[in-house]
Scaffold this motif. Structure first.
Motif, PDB file in Angstrom:
ATOM      1  N   ARG A  26      29.267  48.982  45.912  1.00 20.71           N
ATOM      2  CA  ARG A  26      30.435  50.050  45.859  1.00 20.71           C
ATOM      3  C   ARG A  26      31.481  49.820  45.078  1.00 20.71           C
ATOM      4  O   ARG A  26      32.289  50.462  44.290  1.00 20.71           O
ATOM      5  N   GLY A  27      32.016  48.430  44.904  1.00 20.18           N
ATOM      6  CA  GLY A  27      32.971  48.047  44.268  1.00 20.18           C
ATOM      7  C   GLY A  27      32.675  48.000  42.729  1.00 20.18           C
ATOM      8  O   GLY A  27      33.679  48.580  41.891  1.00 20.18           O
ATOM      9  N   GLU A  28      31.558  47.905  42.177  1.00 27.21           N
ATOM     10  CA  GLU A  28      31.094  47.803  40.813  1.00 27.21           C
ATOM     11  C   GLU A  28      31.001  49.341  40.454  1.00 27.21           C
ATOM     12  O   GLU A  28      31.444  49.603  39.194  1.00 27.21           O
ATOM     13  N   ALA A  29      30.676  50.062  41.366  1.00 30.77           N
ATOM     14  CA  ALA A  29      30.514  51.669  41.017  1.00 30.77           C
ATOM     15  C   ALA A  29      31.838  52.069  40.893  1.00 30.77           C
ATOM     16  O   ALA A  29      32.161  52.875  39.829  1.00 30.77           O
ATOM     17  N   ARG A  30      32.856  51.710  41.452  1.00 27.88           N
ATOM     18  CA  ARG A  30      34.231  52.005  41.448  1.00 27.88           C
ATOM     19  C   ARG A  30      34.856  51.744  40.401  1.00 27.88           C
ATOM     20  O   ARG A  30      35.706  52.094  39.610  1.00 27.88           O
ATOM     21  N   ILE A  31      34.652  50.188  39.878  1.00 26.81           N
ATOM     22  CA  ILE A  31      34.868  49.729  38.722  1.00 26.81           C
ATOM     23  C   ILE A  31      34.555  50.499  37.281  1.00 26.81           C
ATOM     24  O   ILE A  31      35.288  51.058  36.558  1.00 26.81           O
ATOM     25  N   ALA A  32      33.428  50.939  37.662  1.00 31.42           N
ATOM     26  CA  ALA A  32      32.690  51.667  36.481  1.00 31.42           C
ATOM     27  C   ALA A  32      33.182  52.991  36.199  1.00 31.42           C
ATOM     28  O   ALA A  32      33.561  53.453  35.253  1.00 31.42           O
ATOM     29  N   GLN A  33      33.712  53.658  37.426  1.00 33.79           N
ATOM     30  CA  GLN A  33      34.365  54.866  37.519  1.00 33.79           C
ATOM     31  C   GLN A  33      35.604  54.770  36.831  1.00 33.79           C
ATOM     32  O   GLN A  33      36.182  55.686  36.081  1.00 33.79           O
ATOM     33  N   LEU A  34      36.514  53.759  37.222  1.00 34.12           N
ATOM     34  CA  LEU A  34      37.933  53.557  36.655  1.00 34.12           C
ATOM     35  C   LEU A  34      37.829  53.301  35.157  1.00 34.12           C
ATOM     36  O   LEU A  34      38.581  53.737  34.627  1.00 34.12           O
ATOM     37  N   LEU A  35      37.059  52.315  34.821  1.00 34.96           N
ATOM     38  CA  LEU A  35      36.745  52.273  33.273  1.00 34.96           C
ATOM     39  C   LEU A  35      36.430  53.308  32.445  1.00 34.96           C
ATOM     40  O   LEU A  35      36.925  53.697  31.450  1.00 34.96           O
ATOM     41  N   GLU A  36      35.531  54.366  33.107  1.00 38.30           N
ATOM     42  CA  GLU A  36      35.257  55.645  32.531  1.00 38.30           C
ATOM     43  C   GLU A  36      36.344  56.574  32.254  1.00 38.30           C
ATOM     44  O   GLU A  36      36.818  56.893  31.320  1.00 38.30           O
ATOM     45  N   ALA A  37      37.120  56.584  33.486  1.00 35.25           N
ATOM     46  CA  ALA A  37      38.247  57.192  33.259  1.00 35.25           C
ATOM     47  C   ALA A  37      39.520  56.831  32.331  1.00 35.25           C
ATOM     48  O   ALA A  37      40.030  57.534  31.835  1.00 35.25           O
ATOM     49  N   ALA A  38      39.602  55.410  32.535  1.00 38.06           N
ATOM     50  CA  ALA A  38      40.483  54.755  31.192  1.00 38.06           C
ATOM     51  C   ALA A  38      40.095  55.192  30.004  1.00 38.06           C
ATOM     52  O   ALA A  38      40.995  55.360  29.068  1.00 38.06           O
ATOM     53  N   ALA A  39      38.746  55.238  29.684  1.00 38.26           N
ATOM     54  CA  ALA A  39      38.126  55.314  28.199  1.00 38.26           C
ATOM     55  C   ALA A  39      38.821  56.800  28.014  1.00 38.26           C
ATOM     56  O   ALA A  39      39.148  57.288  26.937  1.00 38.26           O
TER      57      ALA A  39
END
Length: 230
Positions: A26-39
């Motif tokens: 779940r943490g990895e999925a959240r990090i991926a979500q945040l990085l996509e948003a940051a991009a």
């Protein structure tokens, strides 16, 4: 009794063992979500104009949730930049290979340039995070290393098509080709849709017209890897 308690403890531990893995996933999925948003935010606002609040809003989470994973905007940029640099290495590593030396020059240019252009079109945040004095230093340092490696690969690859030129001139031709590509790529990335496609063709035309009169069509006797794989 002790054995029974030990057995029960073991069973509870076994039953609970997958939970950390689920939390990690779940943490990895959240990090991926945040990085996509940051991009997305970096592309829309630039690095300076971006904020953690805007990134959290784009990701659909609270700022507090974001801070569970990243302490600040710089940490987000560094993580995103690291991922993009890794993908860029894979992309140019696959483009600059010895087997491509079997191709005529015009086909070589398509084979090398197409994946490099496609990467930048698919990852516009890469350009944002590799330009500007405000970008975190660790990103610019890594980009400088990649820049030097790509220039070396370019010289190695083109050297096989320019066997009649002295080494110093090959180096100059490689550097000029590299700069032409980077400048043309900036123009490509500043347009969208059909106009962007037109600029891709213009870039290839410039590269062909510059290198064509200098190079042999297909290198002869290429057995060593003046273009080594990364």
């Amino acid at each position: 009794m002790q054995g029974g308690e030990g057995g029960e403890g073991a069973t509870a531990a076994e039953a609970g063992a997958p939970r950390p893995r689920r939390r990690q996933a779940r943490g990895e999925a959240r990090i991926a979500q945040l990085l996509e948003a940051a991009a997305s935010v970096f592309c829309a606002s630039g690095y300076n104009g971006a904020s953690t609040n805007a990134i959290a809003r784009e990701a659909g989470v609270s700022p507090g949730t974001l801070y569970q994973f990243f302490p600040n905007k710089e940490a987000i940029a560094v993580e995103l930049g690291d991922q993009l640099m890794h993908r860029w290495r894979e992309t140019y590593g696959a483009a600059f290979v010895v087997s491509h030396l079997e191709l005529p020059l015009d086909r070589l240019l398509d084979t090398v340039l197409d994946p490099l252009i496609a990467f930048n079109r698919e990852n516009p945040a890469f350009a944002v995070l590799t330009h500007g004095s405000e970008i975190p230093g660790v990103i610019t340092q890594e980009h400088d290393v990649l820049h030097a490696t790509m220039l070396e690969r370019t010289e190695q690859l083109l050297g096989a098509y320019l066997p009649h030129l002295p080494e110093g001139q090959v180096a100059r031709v490689a550097e000029m080709s590299f700069v032409l590509f980077k400048s043309g790529l900036d123009l490509v990335m500043s347009h969208q849709g059909p106009e962007q496609e037109s600029y891709v063709e213009e870039l290839k035309t410039v590269m062909r017209r510059y290198l064509g009169p200098l190079a042999c069509d297909t290198p002869d006797g290429v057995t060593t890897g003046r273009a080594n794989t990364p």
